[in-house]
Motif scaffolding. Structure first.
Motif, short mmCIF file in Angstrom:
data_model
loop_
_atom_site.label_atom_id
_atom_site.label_comp_id
_atom_site.label_asym_id
_atom_site.label_seq_id
_atom_site.Cartn_x
_atom_site.Cartn_y
_atom_site.Cartn_z
N MET A 75 0.83 -1.21 0.00
CA MET A 75 0.00 0.00 0.00
C MET A 75 0.86 1.26 0.00
SD MET A 75 -0.90 2.50 2.41
CE MET A 75 -0.83 1.70 4.00
N LEU A 76 1.91 1.27 0.81
CA LEU A 76 2.77 2.45 0.89
C LEU A 76 3.49 2.71 -0.42
CD1 LEU A 76 4.29 2.05 4.46
CD2 LEU A 76 2.85 3.94 3.65
N LEU A 77 3.93 1.66 -1.09
CA LEU A 77 4.64 1.86 -2.35
C LEU A 77 3.72 2.48 -3.41
CD1 LEU A 77 6.82 -1.38 -2.52
CD2 LEU A 77 7.56 0.96 -2.02
N LYS A 78 2.43 2.16 -3.34
CA LYS A 78 1.48 2.81 -4.25
C LYS A 78 1.33 4.29 -3.91
CE LYS A 78 -1.27 -1.32 -5.31
NZ LYS A 78 -2.60 -1.97 -5.21
N ARG A 79 1.23 4.59 -2.61
CA ARG A 79 1.07 5.99 -2.20
C ARG A 79 2.32 6.81 -2.49
NH1 ARG A 79 -1.53 6.46 3.77
NH2 ARG A 79 -1.31 8.67 3.24
N LEU A 80 3.47 6.16 -2.47
CA LEU A 80 4.74 6.86 -2.65
C LEU A 80 5.29 6.71 -4.06
CD1 LEU A 80 6.30 5.80 0.76
CD2 LEU A 80 5.65 8.13 0.11
N LYS A 81 4.47 6.28 -4.99
CA LYS A 81 4.92 6.09 -6.37
C LYS A 81 5.53 7.39 -6.91
CE LYS A 81 3.40 4.27 -10.85
NZ LYS A 81 4.45 3.24 -10.87
N GLY A 82 6.71 7.27 -7.50
CA GLY A 82 7.41 8.42 -8.03
C GLY A 82 8.34 9.08 -7.02
N ARG A 83 8.33 8.59 -5.77
CA ARG A 83 9.23 9.12 -4.73
C ARG A 83 10.37 8.13 -4.50
NH1 ARG A 83 6.88 14.21 -2.92
NH2 ARG A 83 4.75 14.12 -3.71
N ASP A 84 11.42 8.62 -3.87
CA ASP A 84 12.54 7.75 -3.51
C ASP A 84 12.22 7.09 -2.16
OD1 ASP A 84 13.92 8.42 -5.79
OD2 ASP A 84 15.01 10.07 -4.83
#
Length: 330
Positions: A75-84
């Motif tokens: 879930m977090l990787l989806k919310r942080l897509k495009g971030r490092d």
């Protein structure tokens, strides 16, 4: 060095991997700006992930987000897509696949081996947890013969071994979360830890096993299961004893012998050097220096190494056929 934002699901910082993660935050503060934010329900006067996402865009000075809570990683990787984003893996078995765009820092060699197999194209490094040790005389008298925590303990340990030991020595059983477990370790001769049943029920693995290591650091003789990452540092017969061996009678006899003889003796302070705040901070500084270069160089490059697992993943039909074979016993 770029700032780091460590993300937590809630503010119960003494729960599981959260407490270990707090020590990483403290270690990172030695070499860069490191702070904490939350991504669950909003907490009064505490920073929230949504605030950072609204005000920070990706760039050379933007923060690196550090995540760790296994059930929330996908879930977090989806919310942080495009971030490092950096994932600190405290355990395995949460059922997610990771892109090679997400570096993985592993708290144990067991976890590193898992991700080395299932994320072979990823940046992977080993950074152990910080462990508190007792530099004073560990041979001092102790008023607790055997210490047990209900948390993570097996039914065998609680329902059979503990009652058998209570008839012959001083046993203390701790139920619920304990704020200062080290103080209990310093009073105890033997510490019992048997976590395999817990992790088998959860469907994940023991990612590090902090309590037995801290117990050793406080002078306890440790009896433990050796599943998963516990095998990183436990050496039965030399720095610990294995629990649930053959029969209740054997376990009782060996625990009572350890209470009497305080053997095998826990390692001396130099053995724990790799888990010290100084050493862990040094490793983190090296790794995050690497990761700054990694994110800078790969910012405009798509992953281009073949996924060796792609042709090996079963198709839906193959999974269905396997399920039938398992159910029918054929």
């Amino acid at each position: 060095m770029r700032p780091l934002i460590f993300l937590f699901p809630h503010d119960r910082m003494n729960v599981g991997g959260n407490s270990a993660q707090v020590r990483f935050v403290e270690a990172c503060c030695r070499f860069t700006a490191a702070s904490v934010a939350f991504y669950g329900g909003r907490i009064a006067d505490r920073p929230h992930l949504d605030d950072y996402l609204a005000h920070h865009t990706k760039g050379e000075s933007s923060p690196i987000f550090v995540i760790h809570w296994g059930p929330d990683i996908a879930m977090l990787l989806k919310r942080l897509k495009g971030r490092d984003v950096v994932y600190i893996a405290h355990s395995t078995g949460w059922g997610m696949a990771l892109s090679s765009e997400v570096p993985i820092l592993c708290v144990s060699r067991h976890t590193m081996a898992y991700w080395g197999r299932y994320a072979p194209n990823s940046y992977i490094a080993h950074v152990p947890n910080v462990v508190e040790i007792n530099d004073s005389d560990t041979a001092q008298p102790r008023d607790i013969d055997v210490l047990v925590q209900v948390r993570k303990s097996s039914r065998y340990l609680l329902d059979r071994l503990v009652p058998a030991l209570q008839e012959q020595c001083r046993v203390t059983v701790l139920d619920g979360w304990v704020d200062d477990l080290s103080a209990w370790f310093r009073r105890s001769s033997v510490y019992l830890y048997d976590s395999l049943e817990h992790w088998a029920d959860v469907g994940a693995t023991e990612g590090f096993g902090l309590p037995p290591l801290e117990a050793m650091g406080q002078g306890c003789v440790v009896f433990s299961s050796v599943n998963d990452a516990l095998a990183d540092y436990l050496d039965p017969g030399f720095n610990c004893r294995k629990i649930r061996v053959h029969s209740l009678q054997w376990d009782v006899a060996e625990v009572l012998r350890a209470v009497e003889e305080r053997a095998p003796a826990p390692p001396h302070a130099p053995w724990f050097a790799g888990y010290s705040p100084d050493m862990v901070a040094s490793r983190l500084e090296t790794v995050f220096g690497d990761l700054e270069r990694f994110f800078d160089l790969t910012a405009d490059i798509d992953p281009n190494i073949d996924d060796l697992w792609a042709p090996r993943r079963p198709t839906p039909l193959q999974r269905a056929k396997r399920a039938v074979r398992v159910l029918t016993g054929s």
